[in-house]
Design a protein around this motif. Structure first.
Motif, PDB file in Angstrom:
ATOM      1  N   HIS A  89       0.813  -1.218   0.000  1.00 36.42           N
ATOM      2  CA  HIS A  89       0.000   0.000   0.000  1.00 36.42           C
ATOM      3  C   HIS A  89       0.846   1.267   0.000  1.00 36.42           C
ATOM      4  O   HIS A  89       0.313   2.364  -0.074  1.00 36.42           O
ATOM      5  CB  HIS A  89      -0.913   0.028   1.224  1.00 36.42           C
ATOM      6  N   ALA A  90       2.156   1.068   0.184  1.00 31.58           N
ATOM      7  CA  ALA A  90       3.018   2.249   0.209  1.00 31.58           C
ATOM      8  C   ALA A  90       4.287   1.937  -0.541  1.00 31.58           C
ATOM      9  O   ALA A  90       4.654   0.773  -0.709  1.00 31.58           O
ATOM     10  CB  ALA A  90       3.337   2.628   1.654  1.00 31.58           C
ATOM     11  N   TYR A  91       4.938   2.967  -1.017  1.00 32.12           N
ATOM     12  CA  TYR A  91       6.171   2.752  -1.778  1.00 32.12           C
ATOM     13  C   TYR A  91       7.144   3.900  -1.562  1.00 32.12           C
ATOM     14  O   TYR A  91       6.765   5.000  -1.210  1.00 32.12           O
ATOM     15  CB  TYR A  91       5.862   2.583  -3.262  1.00 32.12           C
ATOM     16  N   VAL A  92       8.406   3.574  -1.755  1.00 30.88           N
ATOM     17  CA  VAL A  92       9.447   4.581  -1.612  1.00 30.88           C
ATOM     18  C   VAL A  92       9.557   5.311  -2.945  1.00 30.88           C
ATOM     19  O   VAL A  92       9.644   4.690  -3.992  1.00 30.88           O
ATOM     20  CB  VAL A  92      10.791   3.907  -1.260  1.00 30.88           C
ATOM     21  N   ASN A 106      -1.343  15.576 -13.474  1.00 29.87           N
ATOM     22  CA  ASN A 106      -1.976  14.943 -14.627  1.00 29.87           C
ATOM     23  C   ASN A 106      -2.531  13.563 -14.323  1.00 29.87           C
ATOM     24  O   ASN A 106      -2.940  12.844 -15.235  1.00 29.87           O
ATOM     25  CB  ASN A 106      -0.952  14.862 -15.763  1.00 29.87           C
ATOM     26  N   GLY A 107      -2.472  13.189 -13.062  1.00 28.65           N
ATOM     27  CA  GLY A 107      -3.032  11.901 -12.679  1.00 28.65           C
ATOM     28  C   GLY A 107      -2.210  10.727 -13.183  1.00 28.65           C
ATOM     29  O   GLY A 107      -2.740   9.657 -13.467  1.00 28.65           O
ATOM     30  N   ILE A 108      -0.905  10.934 -13.299  1.00 31.51           N
ATOM     31  CA  ILE A 108      -0.044   9.859 -13.790  1.00 31.51           C
ATOM     32  C   ILE A 108       0.839   9.349 -12.652  1.00 31.51           C
ATOM     33  O   ILE A 108       1.439  10.137 -11.925  1.00 31.51           O
ATOM     34  CB  ILE A 108       0.869  10.370 -14.937  1.00 31.51           C
ATOM     35  N   ALA A 109       0.907   8.037 -12.512  1.00 32.94           N
ATOM     36  CA  ALA A 109       1.749   7.454 -11.473  1.00 32.94           C
ATOM     37  C   ALA A 109       3.214   7.570 -11.856  1.00 32.94           C
ATOM     38  O   ALA A 109       3.554   7.544 -13.045  1.00 32.94           O
ATOM     39  CB  ALA A 109       1.376   5.994 -11.269  1.00 32.94           C
ATOM     40  N   CYS A 110       4.084   7.688 -10.871  1.00 31.57           N
ATOM     41  CA  CYS A 110       5.512   7.715 -11.191  1.00 31.57           C
ATOM     42  C   CYS A 110       6.042   6.281 -11.225  1.00 31.57           C
ATOM     43  O   CYS A 110       5.382   5.345 -10.779  1.00 31.57           O
ATOM     44  CB  CYS A 110       6.265   8.581 -10.191  1.00 31.57           C
ATOM     45  N   GLN A 111       7.273   6.106 -11.718  1.00 31.63           N
ATOM     46  CA  GLN A 111       7.838   4.758 -11.894  1.00 31.63           C
ATOM     47  C   GLN A 111       8.012   4.034 -10.566  1.00 31.63           C
ATOM     48  O   GLN A 111       7.948   2.813 -10.493  1.00 31.63           O
ATOM     49  CB  GLN A 111       9.215   4.842 -12.556  1.00 31.63           C
ATOM     50  N   LEU A 139       1.868   6.907   0.125  1.00 32.24           N
ATOM     51  CA  LEU A 139       0.773   5.966   0.280  1.00 32.24           C
ATOM     52  C   LEU A 139       0.084   5.841  -1.065  1.00 32.24           C
ATOM     53  O   LEU A 139      -0.140   6.838  -1.752  1.00 32.24           O
ATOM     54  CB  LEU A 139      -0.219   6.489   1.321  1.00 32.24           C
ATOM     55  N   LYS A 140      -0.240   4.606  -1.435  1.00 31.13           N
ATOM     56  CA  LYS A 140      -1.000   4.440  -2.684  1.00 31.13           C
ATOM     57  C   LYS A 140      -2.457   4.802  -2.398  1.00 31.13           C
ATOM     58  O   LYS A 140      -3.119   4.150  -1.593  1.00 31.13           O
ATOM     59  CB  LYS A 140      -0.922   2.989  -3.162  1.00 31.13           C
ATOM     60  N   ASP A 152      -1.617   9.814  -3.900  1.00 21.37           N
ATOM     61  CA  ASP A 152      -0.354   9.269  -3.379  1.00 21.37           C
ATOM     62  C   ASP A 152       0.429  10.241  -2.498  1.00 21.37           C
ATOM     63  O   ASP A 152       1.591  10.557  -2.754  1.00 21.37           O
ATOM     64  CB  ASP A 152       0.524   8.763  -4.538  1.00 21.37           C
ATOM     65  N   PHE A 153      -0.254  10.694  -1.459  1.00 22.91           N
ATOM     66  CA  PHE A 153       0.400  11.685  -0.586  1.00 22.91           C
ATOM     67  C   PHE A 153       1.523  11.029   0.224  1.00 22.91           C
ATOM     68  O   PHE A 153       1.516   9.818   0.464  1.00 22.91           O
ATOM     69  CB  PHE A 153      -0.633  12.361   0.325  1.00 22.91           C
ATOM     70  N   PRO A 154       2.534  11.801   0.625  1.00 23.30           N
ATOM     71  CA  PRO A 154       3.680  11.249   1.342  1.00 23.30           C
ATOM     72  C   PRO A 154       3.354  10.963   2.806  1.00 23.30           C
ATOM     73  O   PRO A 154       2.554  11.671   3.433  1.00 23.30           O
ATOM     74  CB  PRO A 154       4.718  12.361   1.246  1.00 23.30           C
ATOM     75  N   ILE A 155       3.976   9.931   3.347  1.00 26.12           N
ATOM     76  CA  ILE A 155       3.758   9.595   4.752  1.00 26.12           C
ATOM     77  C   ILE A 155       5.056   9.585   5.571  1.00 26.12           C
ATOM     78  O   ILE A 155       5.027   9.605   6.788  1.00 26.12           O
ATOM     79  CB  ILE A 155       3.013   8.245   4.902  1.00 26.12           C
ATOM     80  N   PHE A 156       6.183   9.509   4.895  1.00 27.46           N
ATOM     81  CA  PHE A 156       7.476   9.641   5.591  1.00 27.46           C
ATOM     82  C   PHE A 156       8.377  10.528   4.749  1.00 27.46           C
ATOM     83  O   PHE A 156       8.294  10.507   3.517  1.00 27.46           O
ATOM     84  CB  PHE A 156       8.177   8.287   5.750  1.00 27.46           C
TER      85      PHE A 156
END
Length: 460
Positions: A89-92, A106-111, A139-140, A152-156
């Motif tokens: 559910h989360a990614y670095v 633009n609503g595009i996910a990063c790599q 967070l996804k 996908d707001f940041p959590i850390f």
RNA sequence: GCUCCAGUGGUGUAGUCCGGCCAAUCAUGCGGGCCUUUCGAGCCCGCGACUCGGGUUCAAAUCCCGGCUGGAGCACCA
């Protein structure tokens, strides 16, 4: 429930609302209230603030059942952060902020989003070890969410500024949208009252509750309290103090609780007003009028009365003998004792007296003004009878015997100084006592020097 | 700009969810009076509001739509 300030300074009126409301409702429903110090931004922590906040709450009459400091709970945040990564559910994310912002817009996910759990855990460890820069954990959520800030707001985040409490032990800190839901759940919150500036945060935090399968507490948002007059921004106050512009956190121009305390505002008055304002979502204007009225209600019955003349002018009275008056310290309360005024020819008054007119020196006698020479006013004794003053529509004025007059300085809410004399028995007033200078207003005795007493003005 | 929210006397507030008892509560403020050697306190009397327009309904502050106004958020702060 909880009250969760950032320890960047002492509490001000804005905090008071949050603290009072949470206290009021937790008491009402026999709940518990936790003080949670949210110090996960090392840059914004003022070490003294931890204790100042506790003092301020105690002064307000708020009972804290438990104190939690977030910087003590870093391992917990790491644990739950790791779980989120493991669950996918989360990614670095190592994108640079501008690039990510553009993609997000633009609503595009990063790599980074689809790197896989294994790779993410590796990067997470590196983050914690301080091997990485410019990296966050995200967070996804919904990359096409209609509110871009939720995508996908940041959590850390990484922050290498040493923390006042933990120094350089940690370099990865949780963002509030992560630490808040984790703590709210782990600490067993059932209800949270916070400002409506957190409405979007509540929406973000819901993702965390959902991913962990936790029940979400009831989040209730109240409107903005608009406070006119004092400075409320902690950073501005702090800067002003460092520059020497303000005398300290309790400068009367500031909206801190300690400034109000110094001015003689009672915590009960603040508490009452805050509960009265309540929790509705419409913005409200803070009413000083109502605060002062509530405060007057509390202090009026105990405040001893004294004569005080501002901008004193000397008056010499001819034709009257020395006499001694004993007046009540409070019109309705005998138990507060008496004060003594000794008349002996020379007095100070505050009013501009006009030649030929009659005046009544309060509680003393009637005079008529003769002449004014070199700034000194000469007056003649006229009569004793109060009725004569009434008949002549003589103005009743306060006066202070020149002998033993107490030099007094009153500092008002703009930090402006009002210099004058108070009657001799004002010396018996204690530090911290709130007295009424008749017709002038209520003041709190702040400091007694050998040659001068310093007071802070509360209100009329 | 986008997303969301809210609008009761000068100020704060009750009532709005579950329409009628609301020609709208309480406090503060303001005006007047009584009392008072404070322009204070107390007591008495008074002033003053449902953002606007439409709709639904026997009935709307309360429900619906639109306008207007105000606010919040749109951070690797909280």
């Amino acid at each position: 429930m909880r009250f969760a300030p950032n320890p960047s300074g002492p509490l001000h009126l804005g905090h008071a609302r949050a603290a009072v409301l949470n206290d009021y409702f937790s008491k009402k429903y026999n709940g518990k209230l936790i003080l949670r110090l949210e110090d996960t931004d090392p840059k914004r922590v003022l070490p003294e603030a931890y204790d100042m906040i506790k003092e301020d709450l105690e002064w307000l009459g708020i009972k804290i059942d438990n104190v939690v400091i977030q910087s003590d709970r870093m391992d917990t945040y790491y644990e739950y952060g790791r779980k989120l990564i493991e669950m996918g559910h989360a990614y670095v994310c190592q994108c640079n902020p501008e690039k990510f912002r553009e993609l997000r817009a633009n609503g595009i996910a990063c790599q980074c989003r689809d790197l896989g759990v294994e790779r993410n855990l590796e990067l997470w460890e590196k983050m914690l070890n301080g091997e990485l820069e410019n990296t966050v954990v995200r967070l996804k959520t919904d990359i096409k969410h209609k509110n871009p800030s939720i995508r996908d707001f940041p959590i850390f985040r990484i922050e290498k500024t040493p923390h006042p409490r933990t120094e350089d032990k940690y370099c990865v800190y949780p963002l509030m949208n992560f630490s808040v839901p984790v703590d709210d759940h782990l600490l067993g919150m059932t209800h949270v009252l916070r400002g409506k500036d957190h409405i979007v945060n509540t929406e973000k935090q819901k993702y965390i509750f959902d991913y962990f399968g936790w029940k979400m507490p009831e989040y209730i948002h109240y409107g903005i309290l608009k406070i006119e007059g004092p400075v409320l921004s902690t950073s501005k106050m702090h800067a002003g103090i460092l520059e020497g512009k303000y005398r300290g956190w309790d400068d009367p121009r500031l909206g801190t609780l300690r400034a109000l305390k110094r001015r003689g505002i009672k915590p009960e008055a603040i508490y009452k007003l805050m509960t009265e304002i309540g929790i509705k979502q419409a913005d409200v204007k803070f009413s000083w009028e109502n605060l002062y009225a509530a405060n007057k209600d509390i202090i009026d019955k105990d405040a001893r009365r004294f004569f005080f003349v501002e901008n004193p002018k000397k008056v010499v009275i001819e034709g009257a003998k020395h006499r001694v008056l004993n007046l009540r310290a409070h019109p309705d309360r005998e138990d507060l004792g008496t004060r003594e005024l000794i008349f002996d020819r020379n007095i100070y008054v505050s009013d501009d007296l006009k030649i030929g007119k009659m005046y009544r020196l309060m509680e003393l006698f009637n005079i008529t003004i003769d002449k004014i020479e070199n700034g000194t006013i000469y007056a003649k004794y006229h009569s004793d009878d109060f009725k004569i003053a009434r008949q002549n529509k003589a103005k009743i004025i306060h006066w202070i015997p020149v002998i033993d007059a107490v030099k007094t300085k009153v500092i008002d809410t703009n930090a402006k100084e009002h210099i004058g004399f108070a009657e001799k028995d004002f010396r018996i007033a204690n530090i911290d006592e709130i007295v009424q200078f008749e017709r002038f207003g209520f003041v709190r005795v702040d400091e007694k020097k050998d040659d001068e007493v310093i007071c802070y003005f509360a209100h009329k």
